[in-house]
Design a protein around this motif. Structure first.
Motif, PDB file in Angstrom:
ATOM      1  N   GLY A 163      79.877   3.668 -59.190  1.00 40.93           N
ATOM      2  CA  GLY A 163      78.723   3.749 -59.954  1.00 40.93           C
ATOM      3  C   GLY A 163      77.374   2.991 -59.738  1.00 40.93           C
ATOM      4  N   ARG A 164      77.715   2.394 -58.466  1.00 42.21           N
ATOM      5  CA  ARG A 164      76.551   1.465 -57.919  1.00 42.21           C
ATOM      6  C   ARG A 164      76.550   1.745 -56.402  1.00 42.21           C
ATOM      7  N   TYR A 165      75.594   2.249 -55.811  1.00 44.51           N
ATOM      8  CA  TYR A 165      75.129   2.975 -54.499  1.00 44.51           C
ATOM      9  C   TYR A 165      73.828   2.689 -53.842  1.00 44.51           C
TER      10      TYR A 165
ATOM     11  N   TYR B 267      66.753   3.166 -53.218  1.00 43.86           N
ATOM     12  CA  TYR B 267      67.512   2.322 -52.119  1.00 43.86           C
ATOM     13  C   TYR B 267      67.503   1.065 -52.614  1.00 43.86           C
ATOM     14  N   ARG B 268      68.954   0.257 -52.867  1.00 44.58           N
ATOM     15  CA  ARG B 268      69.094  -1.093 -53.073  1.00 44.58           C
ATOM     16  C   ARG B 268      70.183  -1.468 -52.250  1.00 44.58           C
ATOM     17  N   HIS B 269      70.123  -2.317 -51.382  1.00 42.90           N
ATOM     18  CA  HIS B 269      71.148  -3.122 -50.537  1.00 42.90           C
ATOM     19  C   HIS B 269      72.074  -3.891 -51.386  1.00 42.90           C
ATOM     20  N   GLU B 270      72.835  -3.091 -52.543  1.00 43.09           N
ATOM     21  CA  GLU B 270      73.784  -3.856 -53.466  1.00 43.09           C
ATOM     22  C   GLU B 270      75.272  -3.865 -52.538  1.00 43.09           C
ATOM     23  N   ARG B 271      76.189  -4.629 -53.410  1.00 44.55           N
ATOM     24  CA  ARG B 271      77.670  -4.457 -53.013  1.00 44.55           C
ATOM     25  C   ARG B 271      78.065  -2.987 -53.439  1.00 44.55           C
TER      26      ARG B 271
ATOM     27  N   SER C  92      71.424 -12.670 -65.388  1.00 43.37           N
ATOM     28  CA  SER C  92      72.479 -13.067 -64.519  1.00 43.37           C
ATOM     29  C   SER C  92      73.620 -12.142 -64.743  1.00 43.37           C
ATOM     30  N   LYS C  93      74.252 -11.694 -63.901  1.00 50.80           N
ATOM     31  CA  LYS C  93      75.483 -10.683 -63.945  1.00 50.80           C
ATOM     32  C   LYS C  93      76.688 -11.717 -63.893  1.00 50.80           C
ATOM     33  N   ASN C  94      76.572 -12.876 -63.529  1.00 49.79           N
ATOM     34  CA  ASN C  94      77.746 -13.578 -63.288  1.00 49.79           C
ATOM     35  C   ASN C  94      78.536 -13.809 -64.923  1.00 49.79           C
TER      36      ASN C  94
ATOM     37  N   LYS D 202      67.175  -9.739 -52.529  1.00 52.03           N
ATOM     38  CA  LYS D 202      68.294  -9.275 -51.935  1.00 52.03           C
ATOM     39  C   LYS D 202      68.871  -7.915 -51.756  1.00 52.03           C
ATOM     40  N   GLU D 203      67.913  -7.082 -52.409  1.00 50.14           N
ATOM     41  CA  GLU D 203      68.332  -5.697 -52.292  1.00 50.14           C
ATOM     42  C   GLU D 203      67.382  -4.605 -51.797  1.00 50.14           C
ATOM     43  N   MET D 204      66.395  -5.162 -51.171  1.00 56.72           N
ATOM     44  CA  MET D 204      65.390  -4.167 -50.669  1.00 56.72           C
ATOM     45  C   MET D 204      65.551  -3.917 -49.275  1.00 56.72           C
TER      46      MET D 204
END
Ligand code: ATP
Ligand code: MG
Length: 429
Positions: free
Chosen positions: A111-113, A103-107, A200-202, A55-57
């Motif tokens: 600190g997270r871009y 490049y990562r399509h994250e929320r 998992s980050k959950n 989900k991040e590319m």
């Protein structure tokens, strides 16, 4: 994706300079690969059932030739691809580094871009554990160089593929027994790539992960010896660490040593650096089996830590600002500015005209230490006036030929010295 404005960019340049000389001091050489790679490279290298590939590319099809391309989400795959393609390891292993945007399509969050920057070191062709330990010493030295004293090392070993296979059976059994506690990601990955469930980050999943079967308990003699080898160096050199048996890292290519450097000063985004050994990656993307180990660290997170310990200061735009007025003086200004640059000085020449007074205001705002003043009188006599903008020292007037020397002396010598010229002072009007 952030714009980095000039005041902040000055800090970036300072950090990049520190990073380059730190890497060079360990014999690492720079490697620059394209920001775009075929999508297949990352799918194969990072692994299908990972956050990045799922989900991040940023992937797209090149309309001109139908090729599937991806903006690089990390640079280890690219570095290994290039090493294979150019036969870089022919004859000797290589210590390489890269620095640049990923490049990562994250929320997006603090600190997270979606465009962020990493510096990474890759030791290609080294079986370790010596080079694994050296990579960790490097990191420890960098924290010292940057004045960051609360970044802590977490270490683990995820063994060999065979050992992971043995652990896998036990893990799947455990996950199946707790299936109703798993989130959607975990339910899916339980069958495709169960180890990923441990990454998992959950927060709701953490208690379950805590008591899952440990991979560390399935390591054979060779893997344990490697792990011991790394730890022995850390103990010898006095680098504190803790073993985190749950750490598996977010990419599939790792084996044996994995590590993260973590701070609690950045909230949830506390991992500054992550890395480990990836002995299988060369083969996985079509090369000869080659042992390798490396790390990547996030520059935004490093800068956030640095900015906490010192205030952002607007850097001076130049050392010398040249103000000028009158036809002959305006033309002379170009030659004077170039002459000063020939002497290694950074010089901003006033552009756009205006009164001496308004030009001097610009000179002051530029952060320059000295103003060189060229009026009609100076131009007529082939002279220049110099005014110190940061301390009250009056103004001196010198022959143009000796201007570079005078400017250099005023910039780099003790402020208490006498004015350097006996020529009459000129007042600004
Ligand atoms: P995280 O657990 O924080 O998502 P990760 O395991 O995805 O990290 P790596 O792929 O190991 O991160 O990347 C190494 C380092 O790059 C991270 O430790 C972090 O400092 C930085 N980093 C990763 N993703 C981002 C991002 N989206 N924005 C800023 N920095 C990042
Ligand atoms: Mg991530």
């Amino acid at each position: 994706m952030n714009d980095i404005l000039p005041d902040e960019a000055a800090l970036w340049e300072e950090l990049e300079e520190t990073l380059r000389s730190w890497l060079q001091s360990y014999g690492y050489r720079n490697m620059r690969t394209p920001l775009l790679e075929p999508t297949g490279l990352f799918r194969r290298a990072i692994g299908e059932a990972t956050d990045i590939v799922e989900k991040e590319m940023y992937s797209f099809v090149d309309e001109l030739n139908g090729e599937a391309l991806t903006l690089r989400p990390e640079a280890t795959a690219s570095t290994v691809r290039a090493a294979i393609q150019h036969n870089l390891l022919y004859g000797s292993p290589q210590r390489l580094y890269y620095l640049g945007p990923m490049y990562r399509h994250e929320r997006p969050q603090k600190g997270r871009y979606r465009q962020f920057h990493q510096v990474g070191a890759e030791a290609l062709g080294y079986a370790g554990p010596d080079v694994d330990a050296e990579l960790l010493l490097m990191c420890a030295r960098l924290w010292g160089d940057l004045g960051l004293d609360d970044i802590k090392l977490q270490l683990n070993s995820i063994g060999s593929p065979e050992e992971r296979l043995k652990h896998r059976a036990e893990l799947v059994q455990y996950l199946q027994a707790h299936e109703d506690e798993l989130d959607a990601d975990a339910k899916r990955r339980m069958h495709t790539n169960p180890l990923r469930v441990l990454d998992s980050k959950n927060p709701l999943m953490q208690p379950l992960i805590e008591s899952a079967p440990r991979l560390l308990d399935h390591l054979g003699e060779a893997s344990l010896a490697h792990f011991e080898g790394v730890q022995q160096v850390l103990k010898d050199v006095g680098i504190p660490y803790s073993i985190n048996p749950r750490m598996v890292r977010g990419l599939d290519y790792y084996n044996l040593t994995v590590f993260e450097w973590v701070t609690d000063r950045l909230g949830a985004q506390g991992t500054v650096c992550g890395g480990g050994r990836y002995d299988g990656l060369f083969e996985q993307i079509g090369g000869k089996p080659t042992p390798a180990c490396g790390f990547a660290m996030g520059l935004e997170r490093l800068l956030a830590l640095m900015q906490e310990t010192r205030a952002l200061q607007a850097a001076a735009q130049c050392e010398v600002y040249v103000v000028h007025q009158g036809g002959a003086a305006d033309r002379m200004a170009f030659r004077v500015a170039e002459e000063l640059r020939n002497h290694g000085l950074s010089v901003m020449q006033h552009c756009g005209g205006g009164s001496f007074k308004s030009q001097m205001k610009k000179a002051d705002a530029s952060g320059a230490v000295l103003a060189v003043i060229l009026g009609e009188d100076e131009a007529a006599n082939d002279e220049a006036s110099v005014k110190h903008l940061r301390v009250e020292r009056g103004q001196v007037r010198v022959a143009r030929a000796s201007l570079p020397d005078t400017v250099t002396r005023l910039l780099f010598t003790d402020e208490e010295q006498e004015p350097v010229s006996e020529l009459p002072k000129r007042s600004l009007t």
